[in-house]
Design an enzyme around this catalytic site. Sequence first.
Site, PDB file in Angstrom:
ATOM      1  N   GLU A 199       2.339  -7.374   9.889  1.00 14.70           N
ATOM      2  CA  GLU A 199       1.044  -6.697  10.010  1.00 14.70           C
ATOM      3  C   GLU A 199       0.055  -7.540  10.816  1.00 14.70           C
ATOM      4  O   GLU A 199      -0.654  -7.037  11.680  1.00 14.70           O
ATOM      5  CB  GLU A 199       0.469  -6.424   8.620  1.00 14.70           C
ATOM      6  CG  GLU A 199      -0.885  -5.741   8.631  1.00 14.70           C
ATOM      7  CD  GLU A 199      -1.379  -5.399   7.249  1.00 14.70           C
ATOM      8  OE1 GLU A 199      -2.401  -4.700   7.148  1.00 14.70           O
ATOM      9  OE2 GLU A 199      -0.752  -5.830   6.252  1.00 14.70           O
ATOM     10  N   GLU A 243       0.811  -1.217   0.000  1.00 19.36           N
ATOM     11  CA  GLU A 243       0.000   0.000   0.000  1.00 19.36           C
ATOM     12  C   GLU A 243       0.846   1.270   0.000  1.00 19.36           C
ATOM     13  O   GLU A 243       0.541   2.226  -0.684  1.00 19.36           O
ATOM     14  CB  GLU A 243      -0.938   0.018   1.216  1.00 19.36           C
ATOM     15  CG  GLU A 243      -1.982  -1.070   1.219  1.00 19.36           C
ATOM     16  CD  GLU A 243      -2.934  -0.928   2.393  1.00 19.36           C
ATOM     17  OE1 GLU A 243      -3.486   0.175   2.585  1.00 19.36           O
ATOM     18  OE2 GLU A 243      -3.122  -1.913   3.136  1.00 19.36           O
TER      19      GLU A 243
END
Length: 871
Positions: free
Chosen positions: A759, A465
Amino acid sequence: MSIPNSLAVEHLGAGPLGLGDRSPRLSWRLPQGTTAQEAYRILAEIDGTEHDTGWIEGGDGVLVAWPFGPLGSAAEVAWQVRLRTDLGESGWSRRAVFETGLLDEGDWSADWIRPREPEVAPAGRRPAYALRRRFVVDRPVRRARLYATAHGVYETFLDGTRIGDVELAPGYTHYTRRLPVQAYDVTALLAPGEVTFGALLSDGWFRGQLGIFRAADQWGERTAFLAQLEVEYVDGSVTVFGTDAGWEWRVSTLTRADLIAGVTEDRRGGGGANGPDAGWDPVEVAPLGYGTLVWSPAPPVRRIEELRPRSVARVGDRQVVDLGQNINGWVRLERLGPEGTELTLTHGEALGPDGDVTTEHLKPAVPFLPEPLPAGQIDTVVSAGRAGDAFEPRHTTHGFQYVRIEGHPEELSPADLTGVVVHTDLRRTGWFSCSDERINRLHEAAVWSFRGNACEIPTDCPHRERAGWTGDWQLYVPTAAFLYDVAGFSAKWLADVAVEQWEDGTVANISPHGPMEGRQGPTARLQGSAGWGDAVVIVPWELYSAYGDERILADMWPSMVRWLERAERMAASGRHPARTGPRAPHERYLWDTGFHWGEWLEPGNDVDDFGVFLAADKSDVATAYFAHSAGLMARIAQVLGRPADVVRYRELAERVTAAWRAEFAMPDGMVRPATQANLARALAFGLVPEEHRATVVAQLVERIRAAGTHLATGFLATPLLLPTLVEHGQADLAYELLLQDSPPSWLHMIDRGASTIWERWNGIDHDGTPHESLNHYSKGAVISFLHRCTVGLRPLEPAYRRFRVAPVPGGGLTSASATLETPYGRIEAAWRIAAEGFRLEVTVPPGTSAEVAVPAGAVRLLGPGRHSVTP
């Protein structure tokens, strides 16, 4: 007595070039051996004229107000300071120098230029363009400055020599409102004769692929370049050479250049500004103006470090490079093979079962997309067959540990490749170590995760991202502010957050963001989440705490007010559909409307059905943040001297807290929902009445034990969990969680070979399959526990002018130490448990004081110097 040292201007060190402030604040540190400053005197030479403040009474040397008149554009300043301290008058410090940038629109005479593209290729496959103009220097040069920026990413050259060492200029920002300009000293590159002024221009963030949607053209459909070279000659005359209609353009050797997709370079061409004269065409002048130009308060992106690969292994017809460390950057390949050899480099974080690089987990697959998008991160180079030629990609970066190389005719070795670490050139300020090597590795992984995600803005990951998620930064900024000087870095990012705030007070989840990630895209209804939008309050407060910067509080105050007004309005005017029956009075301050991410990515709570997640009531999280931010606003108002606002926000915090208690606290003191996250947040945010805190602590302990002494928190509460346990008498349990090595846990990541923080808690599952980003700093915020609890170092006054050292040993540790470079000087704290007992060594910088408490010992007040403390 020694002299003042560490002179700095704003948050940019001693000698910034291109300062954007007409009245910059100055800082210095006291001479060693002194206790306190009583007065200071500043001598400055501004554009050749001497200025002297005389003696000014005052005891502070951090962000001191500019004592002279406002500076003009391109002002040259050399300054030094002298102090009166408890030991008498010091000598003059060494001189520090800085220059302002072009501060007025009228300072610009250059034109914006752009290539005349006959057609624009699809995003991710567009070339970088070479630009050039020749000019003549006809006299000896005394001083030369280049001022440049772009809609896109640029590099500049004089006679083929690259100017400066900044990467990815002008950086990532809200281009339609704020466009940073860079300044370069090019005096040494100019001599009398003909000079070729060249540039390389590519899409960058401006029109290249962005974010999880790979959206392109978010800021415009055409790139552009602006440069102004101001040459002052020895005879005092000045000539300005700027971009104008006389420039030329052509496609460069970079036939594809994209931040996410990667680059393709054909080394056989001569596409630079000093290449063949054939194929050049006139540029187009673009009427873009100068109204958005600004000067960044942050340091730039640079090459920071180089790593030698751990290994190169053959997998079939491919070769796989292992750097041994997950980084943001690229590799430099030294041997490119015979002319025409085409090499493909694919970058990834993990290996598949066959030992080859896999990027499947990095392909965006979200409910808004019909199918996963490409992971990108692929560079291609076609060799020119020149001896000694090396490939180093430009105008892109990658997040990776492994590189697959295809097409190379020879066997490669680690000596043929170099990993180049690239990120914002932040000054390291904090270090930690202890007697447990696994904890040291966890700390280092958290440091590397931040380094991998500090590229222009605080990003969530350096590949999938690369987005500036507000919630991620608000929870990590206390940790980052210990590890590095992130004051200017954060101020630059907050300026974009502020200009992107919606008229109704909504703070976007991501900043900077283009239309696809804002109000015009599929995520428009997901903007303004509690815990994410609260970054406009929490981040400035943390910066004030770490650096003593009141200006950032004042600058962000209007954004804070609009955000809190929105929360107040949403709480008062709506109601979650799950609530039925008469509306209770407390619901006036219960924030149960709008979308909220909530406690994102709790273990075992993956979002399988986004529609259900979207509709879920997350008012326990939203109302808690509403109360927390209102309380911070009252404290900020106190700092800014706004007494009416102190009262207003204190009362608002009390009302919202009462609403949270009415909805989520039971008469017996128990809290619902009884999740670890909700319980830890309730205690950390002061939502639990004093008489019920023991009950809630016991409830939290029970929830942790019920999970097999594993954590069960997601993004927001993970940084709060261990410090909250320590603060409520549960230090042993906090260390049990820290040292837990079965999933979900931090050490499980480390034991699985992680060199950065994952993450998801199950970033690499039991069968070796990777999931989403393996370089995501959020869960690494746990290392603040090591700084603030294990070593016990935390500020009591802004910028650590007064601080506390109160170690909390545990977990079998026999020693721990931390070093922190504060604005006032270096703090050192180190404890050890030996046969003779517990001993703490503390260094207190000049001009500061410390409260020190060792286990089973009384609190002691210590002044500057080195101290040894035992119970």
